[in-house]
Every structure is written in structure tokens, then in C-alpha cells.
Write a protein that holds these residues in place. Sequence first.
Motif, short mmCIF file in Angstrom:
data_model
loop_
_atom_site.label_atom_id
_atom_site.label_comp_id
_atom_site.label_asym_id
_atom_site.label_seq_id
_atom_site.Cartn_x
_atom_site.Cartn_y
_atom_site.Cartn_z
N GLY A 1 0.82 -1.21 0.00
CA GLY A 1 0.00 0.00 0.00
C GLY A 1 0.85 1.26 0.00
N THR A 2 0.39 2.29 -0.69
CA THR A 2 1.19 3.51 -0.81
C THR A 2 1.24 4.31 0.48
OG1 THR A 2 -0.71 4.77 -1.64
CG2 THR A 2 0.68 3.69 -3.29
N ARG A 3 0.32 4.04 1.41
CA ARG A 3 0.30 4.79 2.67
C ARG A 3 0.65 3.91 3.87
NH1 ARG A 3 -4.62 9.30 2.57
NH2 ARG A 3 -3.90 10.39 0.70
N ASP A 4 1.45 2.94 3.63
CA ASP A 4 1.89 2.05 4.71
C ASP A 4 2.94 2.79 5.54
OD1 ASP A 4 3.01 0.04 6.31
OD2 ASP A 4 2.80 -1.48 4.75
N ASP A 5 2.61 3.10 6.80
CA ASP A 5 3.55 3.82 7.65
C ASP A 5 4.28 2.88 8.62
OD1 ASP A 5 1.44 3.28 9.31
OD2 ASP A 5 0.99 5.36 9.82
N THR A 6 4.03 1.58 8.51
CA THR A 6 4.77 0.59 9.28
C THR A 6 5.97 0.09 8.48
OG1 THR A 6 2.76 -0.10 10.45
CG2 THR A 6 4.63 -1.62 10.49
N CYS A 7 5.68 -0.35 7.28
CA CYS A 7 6.72 -0.78 6.34
C CYS A 7 6.58 0.08 5.09
CB CYS A 7 6.55 -2.25 5.98
SG CYS A 7 6.76 -3.39 7.37
N PRO A 8 7.36 1.14 4.96
CA PRO A 8 7.18 2.06 3.84
C PRO A 8 7.34 1.36 2.49
CG PRO A 8 9.19 2.55 5.07
CD PRO A 8 8.44 1.55 5.87
N ILE A 9 6.55 1.81 1.52
CA ILE A 9 6.52 1.16 0.21
C ILE A 9 7.87 1.22 -0.50
CG2 ILE A 9 5.73 3.20 -1.06
CD1 ILE A 9 3.95 1.26 -2.71
N ARG A 10 8.71 2.17 -0.14
CA ARG A 10 10.03 2.25 -0.78
C ARG A 10 10.85 0.98 -0.54
NH1 ARG A 10 10.57 5.64 3.72
NH2 ARG A 10 12.24 5.00 5.18
N TRP A 11 10.56 0.27 0.54
CA TRP A 11 11.27 -0.99 0.80
C TRP A 11 10.94 -2.03 -0.28
CZ3 TRP A 11 10.41 -1.68 6.81
CH2 TRP A 11 11.21 -0.74 7.49
N SER A 12 9.65 -2.17 -0.58
CA SER A 12 9.28 -3.13 -1.63
C SER A 12 9.74 -2.64 -3.00
CB SER A 12 7.77 -3.35 -1.64
OG SER A 12 7.38 -4.22 -0.59
N GLU A 13 9.71 -1.34 -3.22
CA GLU A 13 10.20 -0.81 -4.49
C GLU A 13 11.66 -1.18 -4.71
OE1 GLU A 13 7.28 3.14 -4.82
OE2 GLU A 13 9.25 3.29 -3.85
N ALA A 14 12.48 -1.07 -3.66
CA ALA A 14 13.90 -1.41 -3.78
C ALA A 14 14.09 -2.91 -3.99
CB ALA A 14 14.65 -0.94 -2.53
N THR A 15 13.30 -3.72 -3.29
CA THR A 15 13.39 -5.17 -3.45
C THR A 15 13.02 -5.58 -4.87
OG1 THR A 15 12.93 -5.62 -1.12
CG2 THR A 15 12.42 -7.38 -2.68
N VAL A 16 11.91 -5.03 -5.37
CA VAL A 16 11.45 -5.37 -6.72
C VAL A 16 12.46 -4.89 -7.78
CG1 VAL A 16 9.66 -4.89 -8.44
CG2 VAL A 16 9.02 -5.49 -6.10
N LYS A 17 13.00 -3.70 -7.58
CA LYS A 17 14.01 -3.18 -8.52
C LYS A 17 15.21 -4.12 -8.61
CE LYS A 17 16.90 0.89 -9.44
NZ LYS A 17 17.29 2.25 -8.95
#
Length: 301
Positions: free
Chosen positions: A247-263
Motif C-alpha cells: 500500500g502507498t500509505r503504509d507507515d509501518t513498512c514504507p513502500i520504498r522498501w518493496s520498491e527497492a526489493t522489486v528493482k
Amino acid sequence: SATPTRKPTKTPKPHPISVQALINKKYDGRDLKVRRLLADYGAYKRYIITYRGDGLTISGVMNVPDGKGPFPVLVLNHGYIDPDTYFPGQGMPREHDYLARHGYVVLHTDYRGHASSDNDREVDYELRLPYAVDTINAVKAVKSSKLPYLDKDRVGWLGRSMGGGVTLTALVAQPGLVDAAVIYASVSSLAADNWKQFYRPSEDRSRTNRRMARTYGLPDQSPEFWRAASARPYLNRVTEPLLVHHGTRDDTCPIRWSEATVKTLKAAGKDVTFVKYRGAGHTFDRQWRRSIERTTAFFDK
């Protein structure tokens, strides 16, 4: 004169708290036992189970659809819940029910130190890497089981939050063990990110933090150690199709973490699908139904 024989150089052993140590480890998951019936929901039955591995007995909950089977199996890796208050099968109740009703055996592992599982007081100090051992052994126990309703040729992982990180670590430690994986709102694939977000501000973990600083060093002191304890440098080992929800508004695990993993996965040429949920928080709120329908279609495929 004769050329002196050179002794072969030994590869140094990896740090025991590292992903490479998990890669080198021998896994012995076995002895999956159905202990007792918890509930009969008509479409499926819910049981307490145990299995053995790594010298421990690990408990869990298993939902089994009605019918002869064999049914494909999903091993679920739950997010962080205080082990002192955790009860068997806690976490992801929506996924448990939905997936069982759609023809999947759902095995939710409790991890060591949770519910009736044997304890491991070192697990926080070891950056929770042993949880990956527990889920790998759960899959091994499924594959060595004689229960006739388990389809051992169709097994997947699903992890949420901390369990997403557990799933990523298991995928790089044992590529080829499962057929596909899904992660929801995952923690970072870098251990240092997770320490800064969850360990550093926690008073409950201050003693563990001091021990870390004294032995292998905190992230700013020992960046190489923390990178070696992370899944990201090893994501090129992943062989399974992977679906990532965030989710784009996840304040527990920010979405940038998944973005970096997927990249990182895409740069390595891996089969990864990334779905972002605009406005959704850590629990996906009203968009969860869409996510689970995608998840089921992905595993069906």
C-alpha cells in the motif's frame, strides 16, 4: 627440484548470523503431525499441528479443505506479534479462511518461541533469521509427510510484514523448494533498515541492542555484517515467480522498501509482479479483497 605441493585454501566459514550461513545449512524438517481439531467450518477443518526441525518442535495451525484432495499447500509466514501474547495461528485470519475455501491447505507456522513451539532466546539477537529456518523446515515437513491430502508437488509461501522478510530470506536460502511466493507489505530486504525502524527505537530491545553493539556492531559500525545478514545481496538466487503487494500509505513498512526489493529482482531478471494499492495502509483496508483475489489467481496459475 620438485615443485612443492600447495595445500588447498579453505573457504572461510560465514558468520553464523548471515544469509550465507542459511544457504550452507542442512535442513531437516519432518514429522508433520495433526494434533487436534480446533473447528469445522463446513468448507474446511482447522487443526493444531506440529513438526520437527533444527532440533526443535514447532507448532502451527492447518486448514484443510473438505474433500479427498490432494490439495496444493501454502505455508504462511506471519508478521511480528509479541511472542508473550501470541496464540496458535495468530495473524492473517482473512487469508486463512479465503485460501482454504478456495481449495488450498493453509499451514500457518508459529515460529520458534511462539505458542507451543520450542523456545529460542537468541532469535532477536540473531536478527530473526532463524524464523526462515522454521518456514523452510515447514515446507520440508510437508514434502516428507504421508498425509494423503497434501499435494507435495504444489507448495507455495505467503508472508506478511515481517513474514514477507522471512519469505524473501527463505527464497534465497533454498531456491527451488517451493513453486511460487507472495508477500504483503514486507519489511525491507536490508537488515539495517529493519533495525532502524523497529529495533533502535524500542526500549524492550535495548539490552539486545547493547549486546549487538558489543559483539558484531550496529549498522553504522559494521555495514558489511548487516549487509551479509540481508536477503537483498542474494536476490539473484530466487528461482520462483513472486507477487509483491504494498500500500502507498503504509507507515509501518514504507513502500520504498518493496520498491527497492522489486528493482533488485527485476535487475537480476527475475519473474516478479509488483502491485501498488493507492491510499492503502499496512492492512490494505478495503482493498484487501482485490489483493487476495490476485493472490489466489497467481497461485492457481
